[in-house]
Design a protein around this motif. Sequence first.
Motif, short mmCIF file in Angstrom:
data_model
loop_
_atom_site.label_atom_id
_atom_site.label_comp_id
_atom_site.label_asym_id
_atom_site.label_seq_id
_atom_site.Cartn_x
_atom_site.Cartn_y
_atom_site.Cartn_z
N PRO A 477 -5.80 26.12 10.49
CA PRO A 477 -4.47 25.79 11.02
C PRO A 477 -4.53 24.90 12.27
N ASP A 478 -5.51 25.14 13.15
CA ASP A 478 -5.65 24.30 14.34
C ASP A 478 -5.95 22.85 13.96
N LEU A 479 -6.80 22.67 12.97
CA LEU A 479 -7.18 21.32 12.54
C LEU A 479 -6.01 20.60 11.87
N THR A 480 -5.26 21.32 11.03
CA THR A 480 -4.13 20.68 10.36
C THR A 480 -3.03 20.33 11.37
N GLY A 481 -2.83 21.21 12.37
CA GLY A 481 -1.85 20.91 13.40
C GLY A 481 -2.22 19.69 14.21
N LEU A 482 -3.51 19.43 14.31
CA LEU A 482 -3.99 18.30 15.09
C LEU A 482 -3.69 16.96 14.41
N ILE A 483 -3.59 16.96 13.08
CA ILE A 483 -3.37 15.70 12.35
C ILE A 483 -2.08 15.02 12.80
N SER A 484 -0.98 15.79 12.80
CA SER A 484 0.30 15.22 13.17
C SER A 484 0.28 14.71 14.60
N SER A 485 -0.34 15.48 15.50
CA SER A 485 -0.41 15.07 16.91
C SER A 485 -1.19 13.78 17.07
N VAL A 486 -2.30 13.67 16.35
CA VAL A 486 -3.14 12.48 16.45
C VAL A 486 -2.41 11.26 15.91
N LEU A 487 -1.68 11.42 14.81
CA LEU A 487 -0.94 10.30 14.24
C LEU A 487 0.17 9.85 15.18
N LYS A 488 0.92 10.82 15.74
CA LYS A 488 2.03 10.46 16.61
C LYS A 488 1.55 9.90 17.94
N ALA A 489 0.34 10.29 18.35
CA ALA A 489 -0.24 9.74 19.58
C ALA A 489 -0.89 8.39 19.35
N ASP A 490 -0.89 7.92 18.09
CA ASP A 490 -1.47 6.62 17.73
C ASP A 490 -2.95 6.57 18.09
N LEU A 491 -3.71 7.53 17.52
CA LEU A 491 -5.16 7.57 17.72
C LEU A 491 -5.84 7.55 16.35
#
Length: 748
Positions: A477-491
């Motif tokens: 769950p931590d890794l999947t939650g990180l995907i959206s954050s990384v995309l929205k942060a443009d990384l």
Amino acid sequence: MQIFGIRHHGPGSAQQLKIALENYQPDILLVEGPPDGEALLKSVAHPEMQPPVAMLVYNPSNLSQASFFPFAEFSPEWQAILHGLKEKIAVRFMDLPMERQFLLKEERAQELHFFDKTVEENELLRLDPFSRLAKLAGFSDPERWWEATIERQNQNPEAIFQSILELMTALREDKFAAGQFETRETLLREAWMRQTIRQAKNEGFQKIAVICGAWHSPALAGIDKIKTTADVAILKGLKKVKTVAVWAPWSFDRLSISSGYAAGVLAPMWYRLLFADRENATTNWFVGAAQVLRKKDFAVSPGHVIEAIRLADALAKIRFTEFPGIEELRESAKTVLCEGSEKPLELIDSQMVIGEILGQVPPSKDIAPLKSDLEKEAKSARLEISSREQKLELDLRKPTDLLKSKLLHRVNLLKIFWGKELSVQGQKQGSFHENWTVKWLPDFEIQLIEMSVWGNSILDAASRFSIHKIRETEDLPDLTGLISSVLKADLPEILPDLMRKLQSVAAVSKDVLSLADAVLPLASALRYGSARKIKLDILEKLIAQIVPRVCVQLPSACCGVDEDLAETILKTVVNFNRALAMLSSFGDALEPNGFDENWRGCLVQICENQLVAPLPAGLAARFLFDKNFSDAEKTGNLIQFRLSHLAEPLDGARWLEGFLHGSGLLLIHHPGLWQILDAWLSELDFEIFREILPLLRRTFSKFEPAERQKMLDLAKNQLGLTARKTVDFQINEAQAAEVLPFLKLIFS
């Protein structure tokens, strides 16, 4: 020369030191502290400087090499610096510079003590002398012993500091006699301090005041017994690095022992009161505790406060101490103000023991590089860094709003939650709109400096810290939650590492609930990437692997579970169903039709298996009906079976809660289903009805007010609807005749 051995952050030491310095009138103050930050001392008297604050010393070339040196108003060193600035005399830090200590700390693992004893062996042999003293005196820990024995004494300060020197001398001699030796770091620090004292003497200073931790006082008082050449030899060969020092706001929470700060104190707020007004500290503390409870609507009268003060004084006398300490205060507050309850005491602990006090530092050009970059990025995005709460409605098709969004997401990745993203309501729903509540808290300054170890810019720090999290976590769950954050942060450069880690963790995961919970954030990330034309082939393949596994394993996970786990499963099933609905809009790579078949089979198994918990079984039946996998007739039969007299009423109520999860509209649009439910409730015994009533109320309370009103009208027969049977229950007499002989055999 006078040696003043103090306790770091000791309010009694601070008060006694103030008096002692007024009496001694030194011409120079040598304070234990890093010389790297000596240039910052002049700003201590700045009107905007409000302790607690910390001096941050770091290596700009290696931000992992950083140390904080906190000061509170009741810190003796802080009061010494203020005295020096007020009297316009020289003030210097005399500890071993951090430019030399940073490399020393890295070598500590290989460090050897005298007599060829390793660090590990000596650490096992060493005993804390203060803990021994406290135990002998009947105190639970050295903090309370020092407070009662030293901090709250009324005798002459000079006599107190002389007594401390004699006590520390005896303790160090006893320690050496027992074969317990100082670390190389301590010996190097003390050698540097002695060299600083010698330098002050050589410069012609006559009245030198040395303010140091009590433990070091014997090593500095005996300076005449140690040759200069010996100290030079000890310090020879120390390497150094470049350092920078800046002020940073601090907090009482971070100053406390509970925060992990090595030189922390048990009760910063209590110490603040002690320093401000020692004679009335007990009364002021209880008055403050009463105010804290009153704000939370606890009934605390002046009589309670008076009785609590008396009890604290009595406890102190029983324990042979002159004044109550924090232990007596807390016990008295719990007994009288909290009436023995722990919850109100937690409020008192947070406000009156630890304290929610944040410091403030004046503006300076010498700020941490990460803070400087944040200010630059915020200015470019036209985003104000303010303690005033702001609401932002961002349209990501606008360049400035997109910059705001990226910056807020990057800062959030650093666990500095400057902005809180809200759900988008109304006509602006979609992936191009974001709503935020933005508020900058003083404590974020501290977190920002801590995150400086990951980079000098917000972009670099967010990228490196995200990579660190990817490598460290094995939680799906931590890794999947990180995907959206990384995309929205443009990384996007982080995505390959994240996808590979996701694949490896998902491949070995045996927790079907974690796999199911992972699908919704993966689907959201896929939708976000699709809207911005970011190719996420790996993500599509990962979803295509996970969904069939979940559909196969989920029915078994729903069997034989308790109510708490059944609630968790219900939320998981709801989110998984939502994710599949979202994925149905994507292309052939995801095989949405295959997903539908897999999900239908899964729901049928959950619905029909009698070992499945009632709550998820009811939800599965609802989804089958909503997706037209089951018609009204079959659903009516199922409801009647689940609510029949053969079933436990509580199980029937839980099944019904799952079936009606989210909305009760189907009962309004399908009167036949309503009639089945009405008939079931009407036939229940009163005792059984009373037993299941809380479950029924919880189920129906979640509906919208308009839905509940419609159901009330149905119950009152005010709609004038003609009763319609959803299911026509007809008896097949031929089949019934075949069963009769068997029934006679059973009941005979």
